[in-house]
Design a protein around this motif. Structure first.
Motif, mmCIF file in Angstrom:
data_model
loop_
_atom_site.group_PDB
_atom_site.id
_atom_site.type_symbol
_atom_site.label_atom_id
_atom_site.label_comp_id
_atom_site.label_asym_id
_atom_site.label_seq_id
_atom_site.Cartn_x
_atom_site.Cartn_y
_atom_site.Cartn_z
ATOM 1 N N ILE A 183 0.844 -1.201 0.000
ATOM 2 C CA ILE A 183 0.000 0.000 0.000
ATOM 3 C C ILE A 183 0.876 1.247 0.000
ATOM 4 C CG2 ILE A 183 -1.638 1.358 1.362
ATOM 5 C CD1 ILE A 183 -2.838 -1.373 2.300
ATOM 6 N N ALA A 184 1.912 1.268 0.826
ATOM 7 C CA ALA A 184 2.797 2.432 0.896
ATOM 8 C C ALA A 184 3.476 2.690 -0.446
ATOM 9 C CB ALA A 184 3.849 2.237 1.990
ATOM 10 N N GLY A 185 3.889 1.641 -1.135
ATOM 11 C CA GLY A 185 4.500 1.809 -2.457
ATOM 12 C C GLY A 185 3.540 2.439 -3.448
ATOM 13 N N ARG A 186 2.289 2.006 -3.415
ATOM 14 C CA ARG A 186 1.286 2.581 -4.317
ATOM 15 C C ARG A 186 0.991 4.037 -3.954
ATOM 16 N NH1 ARG A 186 -1.126 -2.507 -3.511
ATOM 17 N NH2 ARG A 186 -2.795 -1.606 -2.257
ATOM 18 N N VAL A 187 0.908 4.341 -2.661
ATOM 19 C CA VAL A 187 0.651 5.715 -2.223
ATOM 20 C C VAL A 187 1.802 6.614 -2.664
ATOM 21 C CG1 VAL A 187 0.462 7.207 -0.183
ATOM 22 C CG2 VAL A 187 -0.848 5.086 -0.291
ATOM 23 N N TRP A 188 3.044 6.156 -2.475
ATOM 24 C CA TRP A 188 4.209 6.956 -2.871
ATOM 25 C C TRP A 188 4.175 7.246 -4.376
ATOM 26 C CZ3 TRP A 188 8.301 6.608 -6.187
ATOM 27 C CH2 TRP A 188 9.332 7.520 -5.993
ATOM 28 N N ALA A 189 3.901 6.224 -5.175
ATOM 29 C CA ALA A 189 3.866 6.402 -6.633
ATOM 30 C C ALA A 189 2.744 7.356 -7.033
ATOM 31 C CB ALA A 189 3.695 5.049 -7.323
ATOM 32 N N GLU A 190 1.588 7.231 -6.406
ATOM 33 C CA GLU A 190 0.472 8.126 -6.718
ATOM 34 C C GLU A 190 0.814 9.571 -6.356
ATOM 35 O OE1 GLU A 190 -4.028 8.824 -5.150
ATOM 36 O OE2 GLU A 190 -3.508 6.764 -5.726
ATOM 37 N N GLU A 191 1.450 9.761 -5.192
ATOM 38 C CA GLU A 191 1.848 11.110 -4.798
ATOM 39 C C GLU A 191 2.863 11.694 -5.784
ATOM 40 O OE1 GLU A 191 3.257 10.795 -0.768
ATOM 41 O OE2 GLU A 191 1.232 10.847 0.050
ATOM 42 N N LEU A 192 3.751 10.852 -6.287
ATOM 43 C CA LEU A 192 4.757 11.320 -7.234
ATOM 44 C C LEU A 192 4.112 11.882 -8.494
ATOM 45 C CD1 LEU A 192 7.765 11.538 -8.110
ATOM 46 C CD2 LEU A 192 7.509 9.253 -9.065
ATOM 47 N N VAL A 193 3.141 11.183 -9.034
ATOM 48 C CA VAL A 193 2.561 11.610 -10.310
ATOM 49 C C VAL A 193 1.442 12.638 -10.158
ATOM 50 C CG1 VAL A 193 3.250 9.501 -11.515
ATOM 51 C CG2 VAL A 193 0.985 9.634 -10.486
ATOM 52 N N THR A 194 0.890 12.797 -8.967
ATOM 53 C CA THR A 194 -0.198 13.763 -8.802
ATOM 54 C C THR A 194 0.255 15.083 -8.185
ATOM 55 O OG1 THR A 194 -0.860 12.845 -6.657
ATOM 56 C CG2 THR A 194 -1.982 11.983 -8.629
ATOM 57 N N ASN A 195 1.473 15.140 -7.655
ATOM 58 C CA ASN A 195 1.993 16.362 -7.054
ATOM 59 C C ASN A 195 2.866 17.056 -8.097
ATOM 60 O OD1 ASN A 195 3.980 18.103 -5.765
ATOM 61 N ND2 ASN A 195 3.204 17.316 -3.817
ATOM 62 N N PRO A 196 2.418 18.205 -8.626
ATOM 63 C CA PRO A 196 3.180 18.865 -9.696
ATOM 64 C C PRO A 196 4.638 19.159 -9.342
ATOM 65 C CG PRO A 196 1.021 19.869 -9.455
ATOM 66 C CD PRO A 196 1.186 18.922 -8.300
ATOM 67 N N ALA A 197 4.904 19.570 -8.118
ATOM 68 C CA ALA A 197 6.285 19.885 -7.725
ATOM 69 C C ALA A 197 7.144 18.619 -7.710
ATOM 70 C CB ALA A 197 6.307 20.560 -6.359
ATOM 71 N N ARG A 198 6.619 17.544 -7.153
ATOM 72 C CA ARG A 198 7.384 16.285 -7.120
ATOM 73 C C ARG A 198 7.595 15.749 -8.523
ATOM 74 N NH1 ARG A 198 5.884 11.960 -2.768
ATOM 75 N NH2 ARG A 198 7.814 11.149 -3.596
ATOM 76 N N LEU A 199 6.567 15.845 -9.354
ATOM 77 C CA LEU A 199 6.689 15.352 -10.723
ATOM 78 C C LEU A 199 7.725 16.166 -11.489
ATOM 79 C CD1 LEU A 199 5.792 13.326 -12.802
ATOM 80 C CD2 LEU A 199 3.876 14.820 -13.365
ATOM 81 N N ALA A 200 7.732 17.479 -11.321
ATOM 82 C CA ALA A 200 8.719 18.323 -11.997
ATOM 83 C C ALA A 200 10.136 17.974 -11.532
ATOM 84 C CB ALA A 200 8.423 19.793 -11.737
ATOM 85 N N THR A 201 10.308 17.736 -10.244
ATOM 86 C CA THR A 201 11.619 17.350 -9.714
ATOM 87 C C THR A 201 12.049 16.007 -10.298
ATOM 88 O OG1 THR A 201 11.226 18.573 -7.667
ATOM 89 C CG2 THR A 201 12.908 16.850 -7.602
ATOM 90 N N ALA A 202 11.125 15.062 -10.375
ATOM 91 C CA ALA A 202 11.439 13.749 -10.943
ATOM 92 C C ALA A 202 11.788 13.862 -12.422
ATOM 93 C CB ALA A 202 10.265 12.795 -10.740
ATOM 94 N N ASP A 203 11.019 14.646 -13.163
ATOM 95 C CA ASP A 203 11.297 14.835 -14.594
ATOM 96 C C ASP A 203 12.666 15.469 -14.800
ATOM 97 O OD1 ASP A 203 8.910 13.675 -15.385
ATOM 98 O OD2 ASP A 203 7.864 15.600 -15.629
ATOM 99 N N ALA A 204 12.995 16.470 -13.997
ATOM 100 C CA ALA A 204 14.303 17.126 -14.105
ATOM 101 C C ALA A 204 15.427 16.156 -13.776
ATOM 102 C CB ALA A 204 14.363 18.336 -13.182
ATOM 103 N N TYR A 205 15.219 15.328 -12.757
ATOM 104 C CA TYR A 205 16.225 14.323 -12.394
ATOM 105 C C TYR A 205 16.444 13.340 -13.546
ATOM 106 C CZ TYR A 205 18.455 10.335 -10.221
ATOM 107 O OH TYR A 205 19.307 9.301 -9.950
ATOM 108 N N LEU A 206 15.359 12.860 -14.116
ATOM 109 C CA LEU A 206 15.479 11.896 -15.221
ATOM 110 C C LEU A 206 16.157 12.542 -16.436
ATOM 111 C CD1 LEU A 206 12.010 10.143 -14.966
ATOM 112 C CD2 LEU A 206 14.250 9.164 -14.397
ATOM 113 N N ALA A 207 15.815 13.786 -16.749
ATOM 114 C CA ALA A 207 16.431 14.476 -17.880
ATOM 115 C C ALA A 207 17.940 14.658 -17.649
ATOM 116 C CB ALA A 207 15.751 15.813 -18.117
ATOM 117 N N ALA A 208 18.326 14.997 -16.438
ATOM 118 C CA ALA A 208 19.735 15.235 -16.127
ATOM 119 C C ALA A 208 20.534 13.940 -16.075
ATOM 120 C CB ALA A 208 19.854 15.964 -14.796
ATOM 121 N N ASN A 209 19.862 12.826 -15.832
ATOM 122 C CA ASN A 209 20.567 11.548 -15.668
ATOM 123 C C ASN A 209 20.301 10.588 -16.830
ATOM 124 O OD1 ASN A 209 21.916 11.696 -12.923
ATOM 125 N ND2 ASN A 209 19.878 12.486 -12.528
ATOM 126 N N ARG A 210 19.751 11.093 -17.898
ATOM 127 C CA ARG A 210 19.490 10.260 -19.073
ATOM 128 C C ARG A 210 20.830 9.892 -19.707
ATOM 129 N NH1 ARG A 210 15.559 13.214 -21.613
ATOM 130 N NH2 ARG A 210 14.043 11.993 -20.482
#
Length: 93
Positions: free
Chosen positions: A63-90
Motif C-alpha cells: 500500500i505504501a508503495g502505491r501511495v508513494w507512486a500516486e503522490e509522485l505523479v499527482t503532485n506537480p512539484a514532485r513530478l517536476a523534480t522527478a522529470d528534471a532528475y530523469l532528464a539530467a541523468n538520461r
C-alpha cells in the motif's frame, strides 16, 4: 482489503533519488512515549514513514508503495523534480 480493525504499521522508507523509494522496514508504531524519539530518528537519518492500516506487514508495504507512486505523479512539484532528475541523468545516445 483493509478493515477498521486492521493494525497500524509504520512503513519506513528512504528516497535515494526523486524517482525511487526504498522500503527500509515495516514495523508496529512506537508507543506514545517513544513516538517523538522515533520521529526524530527518522528525520535525522533522512527517512520517512507512512502510517498504514493493513492486515499484515507485506500488505502495508504494498500500500505504501502505491501511495508513494500516486503522490509522485499527482503532485506537480514532485513530478517536476522527478522529470528534471530523469532528464539530467538520461544516458547519452
Amino acid at each position: 482489503m483493509t478493515s477498521p480493525s486492521d493494525p497500524q504499521w509504520w512503513v519506513i522508507y528512504h528516497e535515494p533519488t526523486p524517482v525511487e523509494m526504498t522500503i527500509i522496514a515495516v514495523e508496529p508504531p512506537p508507543d506514545a512515549a517513544a513516538h517523538d524519539k522515533r520521529c526524530a530518528e527518522l528525520e535525522a537519518s533522512g527517512q520517512h514513514a507512512y502510517v498504514i492500516s493493513a492486515p499484515g506487514q507485506e500488505v502495508a508495504g504494498d500500500i505504501a508503495g502505491r501511495v508513494w507512486a500516486e503522490e509522485l505523479v499527482t503532485n506537480p512539484a514532485r513530478l517536476a523534480t522527478a522529470d528534471a532528475y530523469l532528464a539530467a541523468n538520461r544516458p547519452p545516445n
